[in-house]
Design a protein around this motif. Structure first.
Motif: not given
Length: 459
Positions: A77-106
Motif C-alpha cells: 500500500x505505497x503512497x508517494x508524496x513527491x508530486x504534492x511537494x513539487x506542487x508546493x515548490x512550484x507555487x512558492x517559486x512564483x513568489x519567492x526564492x525556494x530552498x528545500x531541506x529536511x530528512x526526506x530531502x537529505x
C-alpha cells in the motif's frame, strides 16, 4: 530576509507529526537576524491557496520548505508524496526564492532537487548551513563551499557537517495544540546520531554515526515549557533509540522523576540496552509504553539485518515488560535478505511466546541509496546502480517474493494483536480518523488489547 518556513508534510497516518525539524532551525535563523513566519500544510484543505496567501501577506523573500518523508515506506500500500511537494515548490517559486531541506530531502538530495525544481537544497542538519547559505546569497557570494548546500544541475556537493550543539526547538511558529489534540502526544528529541549498522537504515547517513546528546537540563526545561505553555500531558521521544547510551537515559529519567512533571511518554527502544534498573527508572519517570525495533523473531534474520541483539535479548526485554505490566510493541520487517517461509513462521511463533500488547508488521523493506541493503539489491539485480529510487522500490527475499503477503495475512488474521499497515490488517485511514475523535493519549496500538478479532480494512 523574510523567511516563510513551510512544513510540506501532509501525512496524518498513523499520527500527524509536529515539524520539529523546522522548529529546530528557527533559533539559528532568528539569531542571524531573519524575520520568520511558519506555514504548516498538514491540516490545510487547500495548500496552494494557503501558500499564496502566506507568501503575499508576509511579502516573503524566501520559502524554506521542509520534506519529512518522500513516501510512506509501506508495501504494497505505497503512497508517494513527491508530486504534492513539487506542487508546493512550484507555487512558492512564483513568489519567492525556494530552498528545500529536511530528512526526506537529505536521503537523495541531488535527485530530489532536480525533480522538485527548487532554487537551492540543504542536505543534512541545516542549523548552521542554512544561515551561511542565506548570508552568502544576500552578499552575492558563491555558495559552493558551504557543506550540505546542493545546487541545480550540480550533483556533486560538499557533504553536510553534523552540528555539535542541538538547539531547543522554537515551537511558536506552529500549532502545538492541534498536534497534541489530534496526535495524542507531543514529540521531543534528546539526541542525534546512530552508531549502529542495520542494513536498511538511513539514520547514520542523515545524522552521522556519532551520538550527540543534549544537556539534560535543557530537555527538562523543554518538557516543562510544553506542559505549562501548551497543556501537553503525553510525550513521544523521537530519538532513533531512546535507551542508548544507557547512562544518559538513566540520567534523563532521574531528572524527569525529580521534576515531577505531569506527563506520560513512550519511546523507541533497542532490546539490547534495557537493564532492569533502566526500565524501572523509565517507568518511575512516566513511561507507559515501549516500542521495540525488533525487525524479526528469527536469529538468522537478525544477523542478516545486522541487528545488535539476539533472540534471547528480545525474550529478556519482553519478560521485563510483562513482569512490570507495561504495554509494549514489537516492530517487524518481513522480507529482508535470507527471509524464508520458515523464518516468517519463527517470527510469528516468537511473538506468540512474548505476548506483546501489539506487533506492527511491515512487508518488504524500502531500499534507500547509500545503505548496505541498496548495495545488496544491486548485486542481486533487484535494482540497477543507475535506477532512481525516488519511485519507491522494496526489497523482498526471492524465497518469499510471491508468497509473503498471503502468508503474513493468513497468520496475522489469526492473532488479535497484530497490525500490518501495508495489508490494512487492523488498521485503515478510516479507523484512524475515527479514533482521533476520542481522547487517546499515546500510541494507538495500546488499544489493540481491546480488539475482539483481527480483520482487514477495519472501519
Amino acid at each position: 530576509m523574510k523567511l516563510l518556513l513551510i512544513s510540506a508534510n501532509r501525512e496524518r497516518s498513523p499520527y500527524p507529526v509536529f515539524p520539529i525539524g523546522l522548529a529546530c532551525l528557527a533559533p539559528s535563523l532568528a539569531a542571524s537576524g531573519h524575520e520568520l513566519r511558519g506555514l504548516d500544510l498538514c491540516f490545510s484543505e487547500e495548500p496552494i491557496a494557503a501558500i499564496t496567501a502566506a507568501l503575499d501577506g508576509f511579502n516573503a523573500d524566501a520559502a524554506i520548505i521542509s520534506i519529512r518523508n518522500i513516501d510512506n515506506v509501506t508495501w504494497p500500500g505505497v503512497r508517494s508524496y513527491l508530486a504534492g511537494v513539487r506542487e508546493v515548490v512550484a507555487a512558492c517559486r512564483e513568489r519567492a526564492m525556494t530552498i528545500v531541506g529536511g530528512s526526506g530531502f537529505s536521503i537523495m538530495p541531488s535527485e530530489l532537487l532536480a525533480f522538485l525544481g527548487a532554487d537551492y537544497g540543504v542536505a543534512g542538519e541545516g542549523e548552521e548551513a542554512l544561515p551561511r547559505l542565506l548570508a552568502a546569497i544576500a552578499a552575492g557570494e558563491t555558495v559552493t563551499g558551504i557543506p550540505g548546500v546542493v545546487l541545480p544541475g550540480k550533483p556533486s556537493f560538499l557533504p553536510p557537517v553534523p552540528v555539535h550543539a542541538i538547539a531547543t526547538p522554537d515551537r511558536t511558529l506552529f500549532d502545538v495544540a492541534s498536534y497534541h489534540k489530534l496526535g495524542g502526544m507531543a514529540n521531543l528529541q534528546t539526541k542525534r546520531g546512530c552508531p549502529f549498522s542495520c542494513t536498511y537504515c538511513t539514520y547514520p547517513l542523515l545524522e552521522g554515526a556519532q551520538v550527540r546528546i543534549r544537556p539534560v537540563a535543557e530537555i527538562i526545561a523543554e518538557i516543562r515549557a510544553l506542559v505549562e505553555g501548551y497543556g501537553v500531558n503525553y510525550l513521544y521521544f523521537v530519538d532513533d533509540i531512546f535507551n542508548y547510551p544507557v547512562a544518559f537515559a538513566e540520567e534523563l529519567c532521574g531528572a524527569m522523576s525529580a521534576a515531577k512533571l505531569p506527563v506520560n511518554w513512550s519511546a523507541f527502544i533497542n532490546p539490547d540496552f534495557l537493564p532492569s534498573r533502566l526500565l524501572d527508572a523509565m517507568l518511575a519517570a512516566g513511561c507507559d509504553a515501549l516500542e521495540f525495533g525488533t525487525d524479526s523473531g528469527a536469529q538468522t534474520m537478525l544477523t542478516s539485518l545486522r541487528k545488535s541483539f539476539s533472540v534471547e535479548t528480545i525474550r529478556e526485554s519482553s519478560r521485563l515488560c510483562r513482569e512490570r505490566g507495561v504495554d509494549f510493541a514489537h516492530y517487524i520487517l518481513f522480507g529482508g535478505p535470507g527471509e524464508t517461509e520458515a523464518t516468517v513462521h519463527e517470527t510469528f511463533s516468537l511473538m506468540d511466546e512474548l505476548q506483546p500488547t501489539a506487533v506492527i508488521g511491515m512487508t518488504g523493506i524500502r531500499i534507500f541509496p547509500g545503505t548496505e541493503l541498496h548495495r545488496l539489491a544491486i548485486a542481486e539485480g533487484v535494482v540497477t546502480a543507475a535506477e532512481s529510487l525516488l519511485e519507491p522500490k522494496f526489497y523482498i527475499s526471492a524465497a518469499v517474493r510471491d508468497t509473503l503477503c498471503d502468508l503474513v495475512t493468513a497468520e496475522a488474521l489469526q492473532r488479535t494483536n497484530w497490525v500490518v499497515p501495508g495489508l490494512e490488517i487492523n488498521i485503515s485511514d478510516a479507523m484512524l480518523e475515527m479514533l482521533r475523535h476520542f481522547p487517546v493519549r499515546g500510541p494507538l496500538w495500546k488499544l489493540m488489547k481491546r480488539l475482539g478479532r483481527s480483520r482487514i480494512r477495519p472501519v
